[in-house]
Design a protein around this motif. Structure first.
Motif, PDB file in Angstrom:
ATOM      1  N   ARG A 245       0.827  -1.201   0.000  1.00  0.00           N
ATOM      2  CA  ARG A 245       0.000   0.000   0.000  1.00  0.00           C
ATOM      3  C   ARG A 245       0.867   1.259   0.000  1.00  0.00           C
ATOM      4  NH1 ARG A 245      -2.908  -1.375   3.827  1.00  0.00           N
ATOM      5  NH2 ARG A 245      -1.865  -0.339   5.554  1.00  0.00           N
ATOM      6  N   ILE A 246       1.927   1.248   0.803  1.00  0.00           N
ATOM      7  CA  ILE A 246       2.832   2.405   0.826  1.00  0.00           C
ATOM      8  C   ILE A 246       3.519   2.571  -0.520  1.00  0.00           C
ATOM      9  CG2 ILE A 246       4.940   3.322   1.877  1.00  0.00           C
ATOM     10  CD1 ILE A 246       4.106   2.034   4.482  1.00  0.00           C
ATOM     11  N   LYS A 247       3.885   1.462  -1.145  1.00  0.00           N
ATOM     12  CA  LYS A 247       4.543   1.522  -2.450  1.00  0.00           C
ATOM     13  C   LYS A 247       3.620   2.097  -3.505  1.00  0.00           C
ATOM     14  CE  LYS A 247       7.222  -1.407  -5.588  1.00  0.00           C
ATOM     15  NZ  LYS A 247       7.698  -2.796  -5.853  1.00  0.00           N
ATOM     16  N   ARG A 248       2.339   1.736  -3.442  1.00  0.00           N
ATOM     17  CA  ARG A 248       1.380   2.297  -4.408  1.00  0.00           C
ATOM     18  C   ARG A 248       1.190   3.787  -4.182  1.00  0.00           C
ATOM     19  NH1 ARG A 248      -1.504  -2.501  -3.235  1.00  0.00           N
ATOM     20  NH2 ARG A 248      -2.832  -1.317  -1.820  1.00  0.00           N
ATOM     21  N   LEU A 249       1.159   4.202  -2.924  1.00  0.00           N
ATOM     22  CA  LEU A 249       1.000   5.627  -2.645  1.00  0.00           C
ATOM     23  C   LEU A 249       2.208   6.429  -3.121  1.00  0.00           C
ATOM     24  CD1 LEU A 249      -0.543   5.493   0.961  1.00  0.00           C
ATOM     25  CD2 LEU A 249      -1.704   6.039  -1.181  1.00  0.00           C
ATOM     26  N   ARG A 250       3.377   5.842  -2.989  1.00  0.00           N
ATOM     27  CA  ARG A 250       4.578   6.540  -3.467  1.00  0.00           C
ATOM     28  C   ARG A 250       4.599   6.645  -4.985  1.00  0.00           C
ATOM     29  NH1 ARG A 250       9.699   4.201   0.082  1.00  0.00           N
ATOM     30  NH2 ARG A 250       9.271   5.358   2.001  1.00  0.00           N
ATOM     31  N   ALA A 251       4.078   5.612  -5.634  1.00  0.00           N
ATOM     32  CA  ALA A 251       4.098   5.612  -7.094  1.00  0.00           C
ATOM     33  C   ALA A 251       2.986   6.459  -7.695  1.00  0.00           C
ATOM     34  CB  ALA A 251       3.973   4.182  -7.626  1.00  0.00           C
ATOM     35  N   ALA A 252       1.967   6.826  -6.900  1.00  0.00           N
ATOM     36  CA  ALA A 252       0.853   7.618  -7.422  1.00  0.00           C
ATOM     37  C   ALA A 252       1.336   9.016  -7.763  1.00  0.00           C
ATOM     38  CB  ALA A 252      -0.275   7.672  -6.401  1.00  0.00           C
ATOM     39  N   PRO A 253       0.887   9.581  -8.853  1.00  0.00           N
ATOM     40  CA  PRO A 253       1.305  10.943  -9.221  1.00  0.00           C
ATOM     41  C   PRO A 253       0.764  11.963  -8.232  1.00  0.00           C
ATOM     42  CG  PRO A 253      -0.433  10.168 -10.687  1.00  0.00           C
ATOM     43  CD  PRO A 253      -0.025   8.996  -9.846  1.00  0.00           C
ATOM     44  N   VAL A 254       1.592  12.936  -7.891  1.00  0.00           N
ATOM     45  CA  VAL A 254       1.192  13.990  -6.961  1.00  0.00           C
ATOM     46  C   VAL A 254       0.438  15.063  -7.727  1.00  0.00           C
ATOM     47  CG1 VAL A 254       2.005  15.697  -5.300  1.00  0.00           C
ATOM     48  CG2 VAL A 254       3.205  13.507  -5.544  1.00  0.00           C
ATOM     49  N   PRO A 255      -0.806  15.384  -7.321  1.00  0.00           N
ATOM     50  CA  PRO A 255      -1.558  16.418  -8.047  1.00  0.00           C
ATOM     51  C   PRO A 255      -0.920  17.789  -7.870  1.00  0.00           C
ATOM     52  CG  PRO A 255      -2.723  15.760  -6.053  1.00  0.00           C
ATOM     53  CD  PRO A 255      -1.579  14.801  -6.216  1.00  0.00           C
ATOM     54  N   SER A 256      -0.947  18.567  -8.922  1.00  0.00           N
ATOM     55  CA  SER A 256      -0.361  19.906  -8.876  1.00  0.00           C
ATOM     56  C   SER A 256      -1.228  20.833  -8.045  1.00  0.00           C
ATOM     57  CB  SER A 256      -0.203  20.449 -10.296  1.00  0.00           C
ATOM     58  OG  SER A 256       0.233  21.787 -10.278  1.00  0.00           O
ATOM     59  N   ALA A 257      -0.574  21.794  -7.376  1.00  0.00           N
ATOM     60  CA  ALA A 257      -1.317  22.750  -6.550  1.00  0.00           C
ATOM     61  C   ALA A 257      -2.179  23.669  -7.384  1.00  0.00           C
ATOM     62  CB  ALA A 257      -0.335  23.592  -5.715  1.00  0.00           C
ATOM     63  N   ALA A 258      -1.814  23.859  -8.649  1.00  0.00           N
ATOM     64  CA  ALA A 258      -2.588  24.741  -9.518  1.00  0.00           C
ATOM     65  C   ALA A 258      -3.763  24.036 -10.162  1.00  0.00           C
ATOM     66  CB  ALA A 258      -1.687  25.327 -10.610  1.00  0.00           C
ATOM     67  N   GLY A 259      -3.945  22.761  -9.830  1.00  0.00           N
ATOM     68  CA  GLY A 259      -5.055  22.029 -10.399  1.00  0.00           C
ATOM     69  C   GLY A 259      -4.649  21.336 -11.674  1.00  0.00           C
ATOM     70  N   PRO A 260      -5.512  20.548 -12.215  1.00  0.00           N
ATOM     71  CA  PRO A 260      -5.180  19.808 -13.443  1.00  0.00           C
ATOM     72  C   PRO A 260      -4.928  20.758 -14.600  1.00  0.00           C
ATOM     73  CG  PRO A 260      -7.522  19.633 -12.952  1.00  0.00           C
ATOM     74  CD  PRO A 260      -6.889  20.300 -11.760  1.00  0.00           C
ATOM     75  N   VAL A 261      -3.950  20.400 -15.389  1.00  0.00           N
ATOM     76  CA  VAL A 261      -3.584  21.223 -16.544  1.00  0.00           C
ATOM     77  C   VAL A 261      -4.446  20.818 -17.723  1.00  0.00           C
ATOM     78  CG1 VAL A 261      -1.704  21.875 -18.091  1.00  0.00           C
ATOM     79  CG2 VAL A 261      -1.244  21.398 -15.668  1.00  0.00           C
ATOM     80  N   ALA A 262      -5.075  21.812 -18.337  1.00  0.00           N
ATOM     81  CA  ALA A 262      -5.940  21.535 -19.487  1.00  0.00           C
ATOM     82  C   ALA A 262      -5.088  21.129 -20.670  1.00  0.00           C
ATOM     83  CB  ALA A 262      -6.767  22.788 -19.846  1.00  0.00           C
ATOM     84  N   PRO A 263      -5.560  20.202 -21.453  1.00  0.00           N
ATOM     85  CA  PRO A 263      -4.774  19.778 -22.616  1.00  0.00           C
ATOM     86  C   PRO A 263      -4.675  20.886 -23.649  1.00  0.00           C
ATOM     87  CG  PRO A 263      -6.976  18.797 -22.663  1.00  0.00           C
ATOM     88  CD  PRO A 263      -6.828  19.464 -21.335  1.00  0.00           C
ATOM     89  N   ALA A 264      -3.527  20.968 -24.284  1.00  0.00           N
ATOM     90  CA  ALA A 264      -3.290  22.015 -25.270  1.00  0.00           C
ATOM     91  C   ALA A 264      -4.151  21.766 -26.498  1.00  0.00           C
ATOM     92  CB  ALA A 264      -1.801  22.047 -25.663  1.00  0.00           C
TER      93      ALA A 264
END
Length: 270
Positions: A245-264
């Motif tokens: 479980r800890i390994k999965r949490l470490r591998a999960a992407p950290v969300p950006s503080a500015a929110g999700p980036v819209a696709p170009a």
């Protein structure tokens, strides 16, 4: 111009004498267990291994308390662990049960002793490595040597307080000893007592549990040691799941503080 004389290597500091003396006592206790096993006094032989495990847990703490850690102490501790928790339990189990299967029994005893040495050699080789996923997460890699010795002698524990001959059967003891040896050199994550941190609201309850366990060891030592060893073995799947479980949490992407980036978006030229 005279060249300066080479400095003589410094000896062992005085503050490192006490922890190394305790390590030497643990080594003596483990070797004494073999002596009692040869004479057929298996209860005292197991007691010597338990004393060695207690002393092994004290030497490191005393070394940190006195700031007496040294490379010499680390190497001495590993050598003592190989004998006390690898060679001695292997010979005790062979003299107690595995001698009835001379070839297969001796093979299992050899595997237990050699795999314990391999585990400690791997531990020493990884001391200076910065990338240690299990250690950084508060886990150990494989079953530690003292716990492995206790697990290997678990059938002997049961035999002492039950008197049932089935626990002494080499057909049961041989595969069990081989399994414990494999767990010692495995790469599975196991719980580490050194990284265990209690929450404030459960510290009193933890103290009460320690007192109860101590009282149980005094009143019924073999029953308690057997249950503790069995509980540790049953905790291995839970430690593996916790680390996963800890390994999965470490591998999960950290969300950006500015929110999700819209696709170009691209526009085609007219």
């Amino acid at each position: 111009m005279r060249r300066p004389l080479p400095r003589k290597p410094r000896g062992l500091p005085l503050r490192a004498v006490a922890p190394n003396a305790i390590t030497a006592l643990a080594l003596c206790s483990g070797l004494t267990g073999i002596r009692f096993a040869i004479s057929g006094n298996f209860e005292i032989a197991v007691l010597m291994i338990v004393i060695a495990a207690v002393l092994d847990g004290l030497d490191g703490r005393i070394a940190r308390l006195l700031q007496g850690e040294s490379r010499f102490g680390a190497e001495l501790d590993s050598l003592a662990d190989v004998i006390s928790f690898g060679v001695s339990p292997a010979l005790i189990m062979y003299l107690w049960s595995l001698k009835d299967l001379p070839r297969l029994g001796w093979l299992c005893s050899l595997v237990l002793a050699v795999f314990c040495a391999l585990r400690l050699a791997r531990f020493n080789a990884q001391i200076d490595e910065t990338e240690q996923p299990h250690k950084s997460a508060g886990f150990l890699t494989g079953v530690p040597a003292p716990a492995g010795a206790g697990l290997a002698m678990l059938p002997l524990f049961f035999w002492v307080w039950t008197g049932e001959a089935v626990f002494r059967s080499p057909l049961l003891v041989a595969p069990w000893v081989a399994l414990v040896a494999v767990l010692m050199i495995s790469s599975i994550a196991t719980y580490s007592w050194g990284s265990l941190k209690l929450r404030r609201h459960v510290r009193f309850e933890a103290l009460a549990v320690v007192v109860l366990v101590g009282a149980a060891i005094i009143s019924a030592p073999w029953h308690t040691v057997s249950l503790l060893a069995a509980a540790y073995f049953l905790s291995v799947p839970f430690s593996m799941r916790s680390y996963s479980r800890i390994k999965r949490l470490r591998a999960a992407p950290v969300p950006s503080a500015a929110g999700p980036v819209a696709p170009a978006t691209t526009t085609d030229d007219p």
